[in-house]
Design a protein around this motif. Structure first.
Motif, PDB file in Angstrom:
ATOM      1  N   LEU A 198       8.211 -14.706   8.934  1.00  0.00           N
ATOM      2  CA  LEU A 198       8.823 -13.643   8.250  1.00  0.00           C
ATOM      3  C   LEU A 198       9.450 -12.454   7.857  1.00  0.00           C
ATOM      4  CD1 LEU A 198       6.278 -13.794   5.581  1.00  0.00           C
ATOM      5  CD2 LEU A 198       7.063 -15.044   4.868  1.00  0.00           C
ATOM      6  N   MET A 199       8.718 -12.018   8.998  1.00  0.00           N
ATOM      7  CA  MET A 199      10.379 -10.199   9.360  1.00  0.00           C
ATOM      8  C   MET A 199      11.612 -11.422   9.769  1.00  0.00           C
ATOM      9  SD  MET A 199       8.967  -7.856   8.550  1.00  0.00           S
ATOM     10  CE  MET A 199       9.742  -6.372   9.238  1.00  0.00           C
ATOM     11  N   ARG A 213     -13.399  -3.610  -1.849  1.00  0.00           N
ATOM     12  CA  ARG A 213     -11.590  -3.689  -2.160  1.00  0.00           C
ATOM     13  C   ARG A 213     -10.704  -4.268  -1.086  1.00  0.00           C
ATOM     14  NH1 ARG A 213      -8.504   0.723  -4.347  1.00  0.00           N
ATOM     15  NH2 ARG A 213     -10.428   1.486  -5.062  1.00  0.00           N
ATOM     16  N   ASN A 248      -7.862  -6.215  -1.980  1.00  0.00           N
ATOM     17  CA  ASN A 248      -6.054  -5.998  -1.109  1.00  0.00           C
ATOM     18  C   ASN A 248      -5.718  -7.436  -1.274  1.00  0.00           C
ATOM     19  OD1 ASN A 248      -5.139  -3.872  -0.356  1.00  0.00           O
ATOM     20  ND2 ASN A 248      -6.771  -2.694   0.022  1.00  0.00           N
ATOM     21  N   ARG A 288      -4.611 -12.392   9.518  1.00  0.00           N
ATOM     22  CA  ARG A 288      -4.958 -13.842   8.495  1.00  0.00           C
ATOM     23  C   ARG A 288      -6.172 -14.591   8.862  1.00  0.00           C
ATOM     24  NH1 ARG A 288      -0.707 -14.751   5.005  1.00  0.00           N
ATOM     25  NH2 ARG A 288      -1.216 -16.842   4.607  1.00  0.00           N
ATOM     26  N   LEU A 318      -1.646  -9.145  -2.070  1.00  0.00           N
ATOM     27  CA  LEU A 318      -1.248  -8.526  -1.060  1.00  0.00           C
ATOM     28  C   LEU A 318       0.218  -9.497  -1.867  1.00  0.00           C
ATOM     29  CD1 LEU A 318      -0.765  -6.896   1.586  1.00  0.00           C
ATOM     30  CD2 LEU A 318      -1.321  -9.839   2.501  1.00  0.00           C
ATOM     31  N   ARG A 344       0.288  -4.536   9.328  1.00  0.00           N
ATOM     32  CA  ARG A 344      -1.338  -4.378  10.090  1.00  0.00           C
ATOM     33  C   ARG A 344      -1.163  -5.186  11.312  1.00  0.00           C
ATOM     34  NH1 ARG A 344      -4.051  -5.675   4.263  1.00  0.00           N
ATOM     35  NH2 ARG A 344      -4.253  -3.028   3.124  1.00  0.00           N
ATOM     36  N   ARG A 369       8.142  -2.679  -5.303  1.00  0.00           N
ATOM     37  CA  ARG A 369       6.799  -2.528  -5.267  1.00  0.00           C
ATOM     38  C   ARG A 369       6.588  -3.688  -3.545  1.00  0.00           C
ATOM     39  NH1 ARG A 369       7.142  -6.665 -10.986  1.00  0.00           N
ATOM     40  NH2 ARG A 369       7.996  -4.739 -11.391  1.00  0.00           N
ATOM     41  N   PRO A 370       5.283  -2.888  -3.022  1.00  0.00           N
ATOM     42  CA  PRO A 370       5.612  -3.143  -1.620  1.00  0.00           C
ATOM     43  C   PRO A 370       6.196  -4.584  -1.283  1.00  0.00           C
ATOM     44  CG  PRO A 370       3.590  -2.482  -2.202  1.00  0.00           C
ATOM     45  CD  PRO A 370       4.524  -2.598  -3.741  1.00  0.00           C
ATOM     46  N   ARG A 408      -1.871   0.593  -7.762  1.00  0.00           N
ATOM     47  CA  ARG A 408      -1.605   0.449  -6.804  1.00  0.00           C
ATOM     48  C   ARG A 408      -0.556   0.163  -6.065  1.00  0.00           C
ATOM     49  NH1 ARG A 408      -5.718   3.761  -2.961  1.00  0.00           N
ATOM     50  NH2 ARG A 408      -7.085   4.471  -4.648  1.00  0.00           N
ATOM     51  N   ARG A 409      -0.179  -1.473  -5.983  1.00  0.00           N
ATOM     52  CA  ARG A 409       0.202  -1.791  -5.679  1.00  0.00           C
ATOM     53  C   ARG A 409       1.670  -2.108  -7.040  1.00  0.00           C
ATOM     54  NH1 ARG A 409      -0.347  -3.860  -0.867  1.00  0.00           N
ATOM     55  NH2 ARG A 409      -2.352  -4.534  -0.306  1.00  0.00           N
ATOM     56  N   ASN A 410       1.896  -1.893  -7.539  1.00  0.00           N
ATOM     57  CA  ASN A 410       2.379  -1.044  -9.205  1.00  0.00           C
ATOM     58  C   ASN A 410       2.853  -2.834  -9.787  1.00  0.00           C
ATOM     59  OD1 ASN A 410       3.791  -0.062 -11.022  1.00  0.00           O
ATOM     60  ND2 ASN A 410       6.254  -0.686  -9.646  1.00  0.00           N
ATOM     61  N   ILE A 415       5.968  -7.406   1.328  1.00  0.00           N
ATOM     62  CA  ILE A 415       4.680  -8.531   1.746  1.00  0.00           C
ATOM     63  C   ILE A 415       4.748  -8.314   3.447  1.00  0.00           C
ATOM     64  CG2 ILE A 415       5.888 -10.441   0.369  1.00  0.00           C
ATOM     65  CD1 ILE A 415       2.378 -10.617   2.297  1.00  0.00           C
ATOM     66  N   GLY A 416       6.351  -9.015   4.058  1.00  0.00           N
ATOM     67  CA  GLY A 416       6.332  -9.586   5.509  1.00  0.00           C
ATOM     68  C   GLY A 416       6.306  -7.794   6.154  1.00  0.00           C
ATOM     69  N   GLY A 417       6.350  -6.716   5.980  1.00  0.00           N
ATOM     70  CA  GLY A 417       6.182  -5.227   6.439  1.00  0.00           C
ATOM     71  C   GLY A 417       4.955  -5.469   6.395  1.00  0.00           C
ATOM     72  N   ILE A 418       4.560  -5.415   4.813  1.00  0.00           N
ATOM     73  CA  ILE A 418       2.577  -4.826   5.008  1.00  0.00           C
ATOM     74  C   ILE A 418       2.253  -6.253   5.990  1.00  0.00           C
ATOM     75  CG2 ILE A 418       0.245  -5.668   3.443  1.00  0.00           C
ATOM     76  CD1 ILE A 418       2.494  -4.726   1.543  1.00  0.00           C
ATOM     77  N   LEU A 419       2.369  -6.757   6.437  1.00  0.00           N
ATOM     78  CA  LEU A 419       1.928  -8.435   7.482  1.00  0.00           C
ATOM     79  C   LEU A 419       1.920  -7.962   9.218  1.00  0.00           C
ATOM     80  CD1 LEU A 419       2.847 -11.510   6.090  1.00  0.00           C
ATOM     81  CD2 LEU A 419       0.386 -11.183   6.630  1.00  0.00           C
ATOM     82  N   MET A 420       2.624  -7.368   9.210  1.00  0.00           N
ATOM     83  CA  MET A 420       3.670  -6.827  10.390  1.00  0.00           C
ATOM     84  C   MET A 420       2.794  -5.446  10.901  1.00  0.00           C
ATOM     85  SD  MET A 420       5.165  -9.139  11.932  1.00  0.00           S
ATOM     86  CE  MET A 420       6.388  -8.394  13.541  1.00  0.00           C
ATOM     87  N   ILE A 458      -0.623   2.694  -0.815  1.00  0.00           N
ATOM     88  CA  ILE A 458      -0.729   0.669  -1.475  1.00  0.00           C
ATOM     89  C   ILE A 458      -1.792   0.518  -0.507  1.00  0.00           C
ATOM     90  CG2 ILE A 458       1.038  -0.630  -0.429  1.00  0.00           C
ATOM     91  CD1 ILE A 458       3.408   1.295  -0.939  1.00  0.00           C
ATOM     92  N   ASN A 459      -1.754   0.496   0.155  1.00  0.00           N
ATOM     93  CA  ASN A 459      -3.338  -0.162   1.310  1.00  0.00           C
ATOM     94  C   ASN A 459      -4.327   0.242   1.114  1.00  0.00           C
ATOM     95  OD1 ASN A 459      -1.094  -2.085   2.611  1.00  0.00           O
ATOM     96  ND2 ASN A 459      -0.637  -0.114   3.342  1.00  0.00           N
ATOM     97  N   GLY A 460      -5.026   1.151   0.545  1.00  0.00           N
ATOM     98  CA  GLY A 460      -5.869   1.851  -0.067  1.00  0.00           C
ATOM     99  C   GLY A 460      -6.493   1.575   1.186  1.00  0.00           C
ATOM    100  N   ALA A 481      -2.220  -7.951  10.460  1.00  0.00           N
ATOM    101  CA  ALA A 481      -3.390  -8.382   9.361  1.00  0.00           C
ATOM    102  C   ALA A 481      -3.429  -9.867  10.046  1.00  0.00           C
ATOM    103  CB  ALA A 481      -2.593  -8.833   7.938  1.00  0.00           C
ATOM    104  N   GLY A 535       3.592 -13.911  10.233  1.00  0.00           N
ATOM    105  CA  GLY A 535       4.094 -12.900  10.011  1.00  0.00           C
ATOM    106  C   GLY A 535       6.231 -12.513  10.394  1.00  0.00           C
TER     107      GLY A 535
END
Lengths: 369, 369
Positions: free
Chosen positions: A61-62, A123, A127, B68, A131, B64, B54-55, A152-154, B57-62, B28-30, B66, A58
């Motif tokens: 990537l950021m 879910r 999810n 992985r 991702l 959360r 569209r969301p 939800r994620r379009n 991915i890097g942001g979502i990972l950080m 977005i994240n349910g 997450a 993560g």
């Protein structure tokens, strides 16, 4: 990884290795301008080895604001919990996705990934799997949570199937399930093959279906298998000058498509006379047809000469096989083109109404070259 | 995505949809606790559709942090630039990786991904491909930049090959290439098959090699194909009571393994007498062997009765085929076990010296059941 290990980061490595944090960062990312000295390499590596440190994805990537390559996901809706490589091994999937992977790569600069969803009623499983995507292609059965998560994620959904009817799984109330739909008609394909053999003077037909039909698996049959069977029945009704018989291989555990070769041979052994009395045999797919060919040839009958024989799929695995057989398949090139066009369309246009497009099928005779 | 689109984030969506940012995030994240009202769903979705958002991915990972799932990468070193699904379709890869994927999933809670590296001389290609891994398995040829990138990320490498010698690609000076190595010996496998047929009184041998041998492709032959050929030659020398002949299919463009079926049939047509004069035929793999079987059966000779016939690989695609043939293969179950053990070892132990382990091969006769 235990709690302590998890806290180690590039600052820790820099401290232990007695180098700067930016050195560690360049080392890990391969972004140094001048080569590192062997001593620096050794010290950084040693620290990483001893602390058992691996860079966190993560963060990478950021930090880089990495331009990730866009990715198209593929869900095998008929059984999305299958391991990825098992799905990849299905001849139809293999045939469709190999072409598609190339097209996405060269035309759209996108990659393709087969997804596996262990529990399609979870879910969080959807999810996680959805991702990193930019678009999803689903083959066959549609899942309610998949549709909701995409919504939800379009993310755009392209549904692909070999019949016009799509089975749905789960409760769709309140769930948006808008998708572009590409389909072809396997039932018409079988009718087309029947016509083709009829035009060559054949009158005694045998159809060998998959075991995955309504009569054998009332709760979870394959529409694909069922529609082929229906196509054969319809063709038979509209040709009163013909006789027709239907045989279906038995259901077994540990099923894989190549096993149908053996199951078909067993089926013909258990039904003596069925093959002998037929002058045209239409099979569920190319594997079943090659099994019929092997039995016919043992009895001295050559497909294409002594009996007409057809498969379906034009599978890569058997394209070079002997004997050559007649086969039918969706026009894979057109299917690939339409998928690519829809992906491009949905990159920027999420507003226009869903498309529904029928893809033609092809009849391929053995003398094609 | 153009510049403007790229700047849109969940704050933009919240503003346009007239909801809070945390609502957009939960949507977005349910992760909502109470269901959203249809009106909220509609507004958020509408904003996302119109802004084509569209969301990221890097942001979502950080956000959360997450968890992985750990991932094992697989590189087909013999040709790592092949599209992923083409690699997945190679029968050996299919056979090895299907078992492995299951084992990683159930025993180690890890996933498996086949990697594609477009340009194996590009550091940034390797950097990108090796980004998200916890371990890498390489089959065959070793690349210098792959090894260096793994080293810099402190990622363990498990090399797997069907010969003891591994070809290297690129300049390895200054590059650490420590890896655990699992191998089996295809040459010995061929010798074992020779012995087996010899013990059954066969004396007139025919070997049908791959086209991928030194004599036909001096610059880039397959060690695997070459070693099988060497195994046959060695067996022949040590059995002066036997005659032996070697045939190799010609090299063609657009090669895929299943095409060897057709190429082998051509080869036998162009060499009349070769098959007739043999009472034991040893083939490069199962596909070649089935091609030989098809020619033999047309001439009324049944493999296993009128001639001995062997393939190699015990490929899933042909396990249920007819006629049954003798085949050899690495002990896939042991290979899978050793790979899993090494992955577990290297999770915590990056210090102990590399392991080198030979995996036994199996001889499988047609009467196995």
């Amino acid at each position: 990884m235990d709690g302590e290990t998890a806290k180690i980061n590039i600052n820790t490595i820099a401290r232990v290795a007695k180098v700067s944090t930016s050195t560690v960062s360049s080392f890990i990312n391969g972004t140094e301008v001048f080569p590192f000295s062997p001593e620096t390499r050794r010290r950084v590596k040693q620290a990483m080895l001893e602390l058992n440190y691996r860079p966190h994805i993560g963060g990478i990537l950021m930090r880089r604001s990495a331009q990730r390559r866009s990715k198209v996901g593929f869900v095998f809706g008929e059984d999305c919990s299958q391991p990825v490589l098992r799905t990849a091994a299905i001849p139809l999937v293999q045939r469709f996705l190999c072409d598609l992977e190339n097209a996405l790569d060269t035309r759209l600069d996108m990659s393709l990934e087969i997804l596996r969803v262990n529990d399609e009623d979870s879910r969080s499983d959807w999810n996680t799997q959805l991702l990193e995507l930019d678009c999803l292609i689903n083959f066959g059965q549609l899942n309610n949570l998949m549709c909701d998560t995409l919504f939800r994620r379009n993310l755009p959904l392209i549904e692909v199937y070999s019949t016009e009817e799509v089975r749905r799984h789960g409760d769709f109330s309140g769930i948006d399930a808008e998708f572009d739909f590409l389909f072809w008609r396997n039932d018409r394909q079988i009718e087309q093959l029947f016509e083709h053999f009829h035009a060559q003077g054949r009158r005694n037909f045998l159809f060998i279906s998959s075991c995955n039909i309504k009569a054998l698996r009332p709760d979870f049959y394959g529409y694909d298998a069922e529609m082929k069977l229906e196509g054969f029945k319809r063709a038979l009704v509209s040709h009163p000058d013909c006789t027709g018989r239907i045989l279906s291989a038995k259901n077994v555990n540990d099923f894989n498509m190549f096993r149908e070769f053996e199951l078909t041979r067993e089926l013909l052994r258990e039904n003596p006379g069925a093959l002998e009395n037929a002058d045209a045999v239409i099979c569920h797919n190319d594997i079943v047809a090659q099994a019929v060919a092997s039995v016919a040839m043992e009895a001295g009958r050559l497909p294409g000469r002594d009996l007409m024989l057809s498969g379906e799929g034009h599978f890569r695995e058997l394209q070079y096989w002997y004997p050559k057989i007649t086969t039918g398949c969706v026009d894979y090139a057109q299917l690939t083109d339409r998928v690519c066009e829809l992906i491009e369309l949905r990159r920027n246009d999420r507003i226009s109404p869903p498309r529904k497009i029928e893809i033609p099928t092809l009849l391929l005779t053995p003398d094609r070259s």
